[in-house]
Design an enzyme around this catalytic site. Structure first.
Site, PDB file in Angstrom:
ATOM      1  N   LYS A 247      48.738 -46.688  26.311  1.00 43.69           N
ATOM      2  CA  LYS A 247      49.894 -45.951  25.780  1.00 43.69           C
ATOM      3  C   LYS A 247      49.676 -45.582  24.310  1.00 43.69           C
ATOM      4  O   LYS A 247      49.905 -44.437  23.903  1.00 43.69           O
ATOM      5  CB  LYS A 247      51.156 -46.815  25.904  1.00 43.69           C
ATOM      6  CG  LYS A 247      52.323 -46.322  25.082  1.00 43.69           C
ATOM      7  CD  LYS A 247      53.541 -47.215  25.174  1.00 43.69           C
ATOM      8  CE  LYS A 247      53.544 -48.424  24.282  1.00 43.69           C
ATOM      9  NZ  LYS A 247      54.108 -48.259  22.939  1.00 43.69           N
ATOM     10  N   ASN A 248      49.248 -46.562  23.508  1.00 42.05           N
ATOM     11  CA  ASN A 248      49.206 -46.329  22.068  1.00 42.05           C
ATOM     12  C   ASN A 248      48.020 -45.470  21.625  1.00 42.05           C
ATOM     13  O   ASN A 248      47.928 -45.106  20.458  1.00 42.05           O
ATOM     14  CB  ASN A 248      49.254 -47.657  21.306  1.00 42.05           C
ATOM     15  CG  ASN A 248      50.656 -48.272  21.394  1.00 42.05           C
ATOM     16  OD1 ASN A 248      51.615 -47.589  21.773  1.00 42.05           O
ATOM     17  ND2 ASN A 248      50.768 -49.541  21.062  1.00 42.05           N
TER      18      ASN A 248
ATOM     19  N   CYS B 165      63.932 -50.463  13.819  1.00 45.12           N
ATOM     20  CA  CYS B 165      64.042 -50.667  15.255  1.00 45.12           C
ATOM     21  C   CYS B 165      64.153 -52.164  15.493  1.00 45.12           C
ATOM     22  O   CYS B 165      64.135 -52.946  14.542  1.00 45.12           O
ATOM     23  CB  CYS B 165      62.861 -50.066  16.001  1.00 45.12           C
ATOM     24  SG  CYS B 165      61.350 -50.980  15.778  1.00 45.12           S
TER      25      CYS B 165
ATOM     26  N   ARG C  32      60.273 -51.343   9.678  1.00 46.80           N
ATOM     27  CA  ARG C  32      59.192 -50.395   9.964  1.00 46.80           C
ATOM     28  C   ARG C  32      59.254 -49.103   9.120  1.00 46.80           C
ATOM     29  O   ARG C  32      59.486 -48.011   9.639  1.00 46.80           O
ATOM     30  CB  ARG C  32      59.147 -50.077  11.455  1.00 46.80           C
ATOM     31  CG  ARG C  32      58.949 -51.329  12.281  1.00 46.80           C
ATOM     32  CD  ARG C  32      58.802 -51.054  13.742  1.00 46.80           C
ATOM     33  NE  ARG C  32      57.511 -50.462  14.078  1.00 46.80           N
ATOM     34  CZ  ARG C  32      57.182 -50.073  15.297  1.00 46.80           C
ATOM     35  NH1 ARG C  32      58.054 -50.202  16.278  1.00 46.80           N
ATOM     36  NH2 ARG C  32      55.999 -49.554  15.544  1.00 46.80           N
TER      37      ARG C  32
ATOM     38  N   ASP D  71      51.271 -57.240  19.786  1.00 51.79           N
ATOM     39  CA  ASP D  71      51.813 -56.728  21.051  1.00 51.79           C
ATOM     40  C   ASP D  71      51.581 -57.671  22.230  1.00 51.79           C
ATOM     41  O   ASP D  71      52.036 -57.385  23.341  1.00 51.79           O
ATOM     42  CB  ASP D  71      51.210 -55.344  21.366  1.00 51.79           C
ATOM     43  CG  ASP D  71      51.701 -54.276  20.395  1.00 51.79           C
ATOM     44  OD1 ASP D  71      52.657 -54.546  19.666  1.00 51.79           O
ATOM     45  OD2 ASP D  71      51.113 -53.179  20.379  1.00 51.79           O
TER      46      ASP D  71
ATOM     47  N   ARG E 102      58.854 -47.924  29.238  1.00 58.25           N
ATOM     48  CA  ARG E 102      58.237 -47.232  28.112  1.00 58.25           C
ATOM     49  C   ARG E 102      56.739 -47.506  28.064  1.00 58.25           C
ATOM     50  O   ARG E 102      55.980 -46.672  27.581  1.00 58.25           O
ATOM     51  CB  ARG E 102      58.854 -47.714  26.793  1.00 58.25           C
ATOM     52  CG  ARG E 102      60.284 -47.290  26.619  1.00 58.25           C
ATOM     53  CD  ARG E 102      60.778 -47.669  25.265  1.00 58.25           C
ATOM     54  NE  ARG E 102      59.911 -47.073  24.241  1.00 58.25           N
ATOM     55  CZ  ARG E 102      60.089 -47.231  22.949  1.00 58.25           C
ATOM     56  NH1 ARG E 102      61.085 -47.950  22.498  1.00 58.25           N
ATOM     57  NH2 ARG E 102      59.268 -46.666  22.083  1.00 58.25           N
TER      58      ARG E 102
HETATM   59  C1  EPZ Z   1      51.542 -49.494  16.153  1.00 58.97           C
HETATM   60  O1  EPZ Z   1      52.757 -49.348  15.456  1.00 58.97           O
HETATM   61  C2  EPZ Z   1      51.913 -49.653  17.612  1.00 58.97           C
HETATM   62  N1  EPZ Z   1      52.678 -48.487  18.045  1.00 58.97           N
HETATM   63  C3  EPZ Z   1      52.727 -50.914  17.824  1.00 58.97           C
HETATM   64  O2  EPZ Z   1      52.928 -51.073  19.219  1.00 58.97           O
HETATM   65  C4  EPZ Z   1      51.937 -52.111  17.298  1.00 58.97           C
HETATM   66  O3  EPZ Z   1      52.745 -53.272  17.401  1.00 58.97           O
HETATM   67  C5  EPZ Z   1      51.541 -51.883  15.842  1.00 58.97           C
HETATM   68  O4  EPZ Z   1      50.807 -50.637  15.717  1.00 58.97           O
HETATM   69  C6  EPZ Z   1      50.670 -52.992  15.263  1.00 58.97           C
HETATM   70  O5  EPZ Z   1      49.527 -53.157  16.049  1.00 58.97           O
HETATM   71  C7  EPZ Z   1      52.054 -47.389  18.402  1.00 58.97           C
HETATM   72  O6  EPZ Z   1      50.828 -47.289  18.364  1.00 58.97           O
HETATM   73  C8  EPZ Z   1      52.904 -46.265  18.908  1.00 58.97           C
HETATM   74  P1  EPZ Z   1      51.723 -50.336  11.764  1.00 58.97           P
HETATM   75  P2  EPZ Z   1      52.755 -48.814  13.944  1.00 58.97           P
HETATM   76  O7  EPZ Z   1      51.899 -49.097  10.953  1.00 58.97           O
HETATM   77  O8  EPZ Z   1      51.670 -47.841  13.769  1.00 58.97           O
HETATM   78  C9  EPZ Z   1      54.228 -51.910   7.999  1.00 58.97           C
HETATM   79  C10 EPZ Z   1      54.145 -51.608  21.175  1.00 58.97           C
HETATM   80  O9  EPZ Z   1      54.785 -52.605  21.625  1.00 58.97           O
HETATM   81  N2  EPZ Z   1      54.216 -50.529   7.524  1.00 58.97           N
HETATM   82  O10 EPZ Z   1      50.344 -50.863  11.937  1.00 58.97           O
HETATM   83  O11 EPZ Z   1      54.138 -48.411  13.607  1.00 58.97           O
HETATM   84  C11 EPZ Z   1      55.053 -52.089   9.282  1.00 58.97           C
HETATM   85  O12 EPZ Z   1      56.422 -52.206   9.006  1.00 58.97           O
HETATM   86  C12 EPZ Z   1      54.246 -51.211  19.735  1.00 58.97           C
HETATM   87  O13 EPZ Z   1      53.425 -50.900  21.890  1.00 58.97           O
HETATM   88  C13 EPZ Z   1      54.691 -50.255   6.265  1.00 58.97           C
HETATM   89  O14 EPZ Z   1      55.129 -51.147   5.530  1.00 58.97           O
HETATM   90  O15 EPZ Z   1      52.411 -50.172  13.188  1.00 58.97           O
HETATM   91  C14 EPZ Z   1      54.436 -53.323   9.878  1.00 58.97           C
HETATM   92  O16 EPZ Z   1      54.983 -54.467   9.264  1.00 58.97           O
HETATM   93  C15 EPZ Z   1      55.338 -51.789  18.941  1.00 58.97           C
HETATM   94  N3  EPZ Z   1      54.698 -48.947   5.841  1.00 58.97           N
HETATM   95  C16 EPZ Z   1      52.963 -53.195   9.482  1.00 58.97           C
HETATM   96  O17 EPZ Z   1      52.913 -52.286   8.382  1.00 58.97           O
HETATM   97  C17 EPZ Z   1      54.223 -47.933   6.616  1.00 58.97           C
HETATM   98  O18 EPZ Z   1      54.239 -46.770   6.168  1.00 58.97           O
HETATM   99  C18 EPZ Z   1      52.043 -52.665  10.586  1.00 58.97           C
HETATM  100  O19 EPZ Z   1      52.617 -51.484  11.138  1.00 58.97           O
HETATM  101  C19 EPZ Z   1      53.713 -48.229   7.903  1.00 58.97           C
HETATM  102  C20 EPZ Z   1      53.717 -49.539   8.327  1.00 58.97           C
END
Ligand code: EPZ
Length: 440
Positions: free
Chosen positions: A43-44, A138, A143, A328, A420
């Site tokens: 998915k991701n 969320c 996030r 995840d 989802r």
């Molecule tokens: C991706 O989310 C995945 N989603 C998530 O999968 C997954 O849990 C996550 O990566 C971590 O592996 C998709 O690929 C669609 P991040 P993403 O940016 O890209 C912080 C699932 O269950 N952050 O790596 O949103 C953030 O808040 C889902 O399939 C900032 O602070 O994750 C988090 O604490 C849920 N500022 C950390 O970084 C930003 O601009 C990592 O988030 C961006 C992120």
């Protein structure tokens, strides 16, 4: 292969988010799992390669797509709204972004799925302009998207936030830059990598995320003509090109779905063959499952997992960016630990609020205490079926896994979340002997 996508076929064969009527899953626990489960495309990765189609006016042909997922339907809705034409059949999808005539990703669509923020980089790079709703918080945490915004500014975009929207402009195009992420982010790495493919000159992304889904997206971009080096490492170099072209790409297998069924076998016992899986993308998880007492073998692209009648042992885990233990799979692993021998600690380092499954697992008889970002799980001898509800995808599946081993009946409400991210989960589990069904 699918025909050139026409505007008549705009994603109709992708599932409609509103259409499913049964919204619960009923499980009678206690059956061992025995059989074969085909693993779907990730998915991701799928959600991101769909956005890559925005970078070219030629068609992108995708294979191994998890087309029945609701998140894929949401991304289809967004791309269609922007003017793309999409068609899907089985696990194939074709996308053409020649006639994009709308550069705004509206709140009504973005709020359904945060993965829609990934249209920002490609739209800005190709059209010099984009307006994308801020996704907001969320269930699993606040996030923010500050890293996406700051990175695009470093590529020369002018960005202002107004009325809940990110307004981004780069009338003269983007320019390559050296960007060091202060924090590892999957989404920001992907957005910036896509934007940089059409920027002038070289971009270097340092402290980039290394998840296999990012390398998969990068490989798709390379097939489209992008010049990218360092995929899979924390330093990605992109030399901008003038145009990208169409391509064919097959999405990699879903490592989180694979890990979820490995854990299911660990909990329920029995033997499962997971077809078309990539064991090398789960190295942090495999070692821990073996330590807990499971037997895991590889045969070509299949993984065979087996647990005999012995009780699993409690193991401490800590979530980290790839190649560490994935957030995840945290909820699923915790569900398994509820029945393991001894105490175990789970520390969640990626999202601040990803323990929503804890009170629900406790209602099923688990003994879990949360302190800050850690949870202590004291293994119990059995779980008891209950009516439960969860607020995110991985928490929901953790409850399904608990239901597979709990005594009596478990009803998991709001399977919307499961749909989802898990293709045909009920059918896949039924095929291995689980007593599970959808109900209204
Ligand atoms: C991706 O989310 C995945 N989603 C998530 O999968 C997954 O849990 C996550 O990566 C971590 O592996 C998709 O690929 C669609 P991040 P993403 O940016 O890209 C912080 C699932 O269950 N952050 O790596 O949103 C953030 O808040 C889902 O399939 C900032 O602070 O994750 C988090 O604490 C849920 N500022 C950390 O970084 C930003 O601009 C990592 O988030 C961006 C992120």
């Amino acid at each position: 292969m699918l025909p050139y996508p026409s505007s008549d076929a705009s994603g109709e064969s992708v599932s409609d988010p509103q259409s499913a009527t049964p919204d619960k899953i009923r499980i009678i626990g206690g059956q061992q799992l025995k059989g074969t489960i085909p693993i779907s495309g990730a998915k991701n990765a799928a959600l991101k390669v769909m956005c890559a189609a925005l970078l070219t006016d030629e068609s992108l042909y995708l294979e191994n797509m998890p087309n029945t997922l609701r998140d894929i339907a949401s991304q289809t809705e967004l791309l269609t709204h922007l003017g793309c034409t999409l068609s899907a059949e089985g696990d194939l999808m074709a996308i053409n972004a020649k006639n994009v005539n709308e550069l705004t990703a509206p709140y009504e669509i973005v709020r359904k799925m945060r993965g829609s923020i990934l249209v920002l980089g490609p739209l800005l790079a190709r059209f010099g302009e984009a307006k994308v709703s801020l996704p907001g918080g969320c269930a699993i945490g606040t996030r923010p998207v500050d890293l996406h915004i700051k990175g695009l500014e470093e590529l020369g975009a002018e960005i202002n936030l107004e009325g809940g929207y990110i307004n981004a402009k780069a009338p003269k195009g983007l320019t390559g830059a050296k960007i060091t992420f202060p924090k590892v982010s999957v989404g920001a790495t992907e957005n910036l990598m896509m934007a940089a493919t059409l920027a002038k000159g070289e971009t270097v992304l340092s402290n980039a995320a290394r998840e296999p889904e990012i390398a998969d997206l990068g490989e798709c971009l390379v097939k489209m003509g992008a010049k990218i080096e360092g995929l899979g490492t924390d330093t990605i170099r992109i030399e901008g090109v003038k145009n990208l072209s169409g391509a064919h790409h097959s999405v990699l297998p879903d490592r989180i779905e694979t890990g979820t069924y490995l854990i299911a076998a660990g909990m329920a016992g029995g033997t499962l063959k997971l077809q078309n899986a990539r064991i090398e993308h789960l190295s942090a998880v495999m070692g821990l499952l073996a330590q807990a007492g499971m037997e895991i073998d590889q045969s070509g692209n299949d993984i065979i997992v087996h647990r005999n009648g012995l009780r699993l042992k409690g193991i401490d885990i800590m979530t980290e960016p790839y190649p560490g233990f994935p957030t995840d799979l945290q909820a699923q692993f915790m569900a398994m630990l509820t029945l393991a021998e001894g105490a175990a600690m789970v520390t969640e380092n990626i999202f601040e609020n990803r323990f929503m499954h804890v009170p629900e697992l406790n209602r099923m008889g688990a003994d879990i205490t949360v302190q800050g970002n850690s949870a202590i799980i004291r293994g119990v001898k059995k779980l008891k079926g209950a009516e439960v509800m969860a607020t995110d995808l991985r928490a929901s599946v953790a409850l399904v896994l608990a239901g597979l081993v709990a005594e009596g009946e478990t009803v998991v409400n709001r399977i919307y979340h499961l749909e989802r991210g898990y293709e045909n989960i009920v059918e896949k589990l039924q095929g291995c002997g689980a007593q599970v069904e959808k109900t209204a």
